[in-house]
Design an enzyme around this catalytic site. Structure first.
Site, PDB file in Angstrom:
ATOM      1  N   GLU A   8       0.828  -1.209   0.000  1.00  0.00           N
ATOM      2  CA  GLU A   8       0.000   0.000   0.000  1.00  0.00           C
ATOM      3  C   GLU A   8       0.860   1.255   0.000  1.00  0.00           C
ATOM      4  O   GLU A   8       0.505   2.262  -0.619  1.00  0.00           O
ATOM      5  CB  GLU A   8      -0.973   0.008   1.177  1.00  0.00           C
ATOM      6  CG  GLU A   8      -1.950   1.162   1.074  1.00  0.00           C
ATOM      7  CD  GLU A   8      -3.190   1.018   1.913  1.00  0.00           C
ATOM      8  OE1 GLU A   8      -4.055   1.914   1.811  1.00  0.00           O
ATOM      9  OE2 GLU A   8      -3.318   0.038   2.673  1.00  0.00           O
ATOM     10  N   THR A   9       1.998   1.203   0.650  1.00  0.00           N
ATOM     11  CA  THR A   9       2.925   2.337   0.642  1.00  0.00           C
ATOM     12  C   THR A   9       3.339   2.675  -0.780  1.00  0.00           C
ATOM     13  O   THR A   9       3.240   3.834  -1.218  1.00  0.00           O
ATOM     14  CB  THR A   9       4.163   2.030   1.502  1.00  0.00           C
ATOM     15  OG1 THR A   9       3.750   1.904   2.867  1.00  0.00           O
ATOM     16  CG2 THR A   9       5.220   3.107   1.374  1.00  0.00           C
TER      17      THR A   9
END
Length: 153
Positions: free
Chosen positions: A77-78
């Site tokens: 997700e980063t």
């Protein structure tokens, strides 16, 4: 910043102390003091259509000693969110609205690397496939992230 990749992409190692380490930070965002830093994630490349990073397994394990599945999702997700923010550009925000992950194998030591690749870059959404691999290049996790692109208000 100086290009050491040969592909026109500055790397974190090219940035002088206190300078933006990549285009995400050049937009005014920082990874310092965030979960990204706490997990030891090292961002190597960020562009609107792709991103790459690595993360140590040590410190990101579950009680059985394997890389925590949630850590793989944080890494995925980063990267997708950072790339989506570059796609959104100045004055807009990218926020995750859906993430899914399939965990393929366990990892006990070393590093995992993640590569995000854009699947869709639209006016209001951006979607990415993120592949997390171990030191031997074996796929550990496949994730998909969709971000909504919003006007900042």
């Amino acid at each position: 910043m100086t290009d050491t990749t040969g592909e026109g992409v500055p790397t974190a190692a090219d940035a002088p102390e206190g300078a933006a380490r990549h285009d995400y930070e050049a937009l005014g965002f920082t990874t310092r003091g965030t979960l990204i830093e706490r997990m030891g994630i090292e961002v190597e490349e960020v562009a609107a259509d792709r991103a790459a990073a690595r993360m140590p397994v040590a410190g990101n394990t579950q009680p059985a000693g394997l890389l925590h599945g949630g850590a793989s999702v944080v890494l995925a997700e980063t990267l997708g969110s950072m790339a989506a923010q570059l796609h959104a550009g100045r004055g807009r925000a990218a926020v995750g609205i859906e993430v899914s992950a399939t965990h393929h194998r366990g990892v006990r030591e070393g590093w995992v690397r993640a590569q995000a690749r854009a699947l869709h870059l639209g006016r209001t959404t951006a979607s990415y496939e993120i592949v997390v691999s171990d030191d031997a290049g074996r796929r550990v996790c496949t994730a998909r992230l969709t971000c909504m692109v919003l006007d900042r208000g």
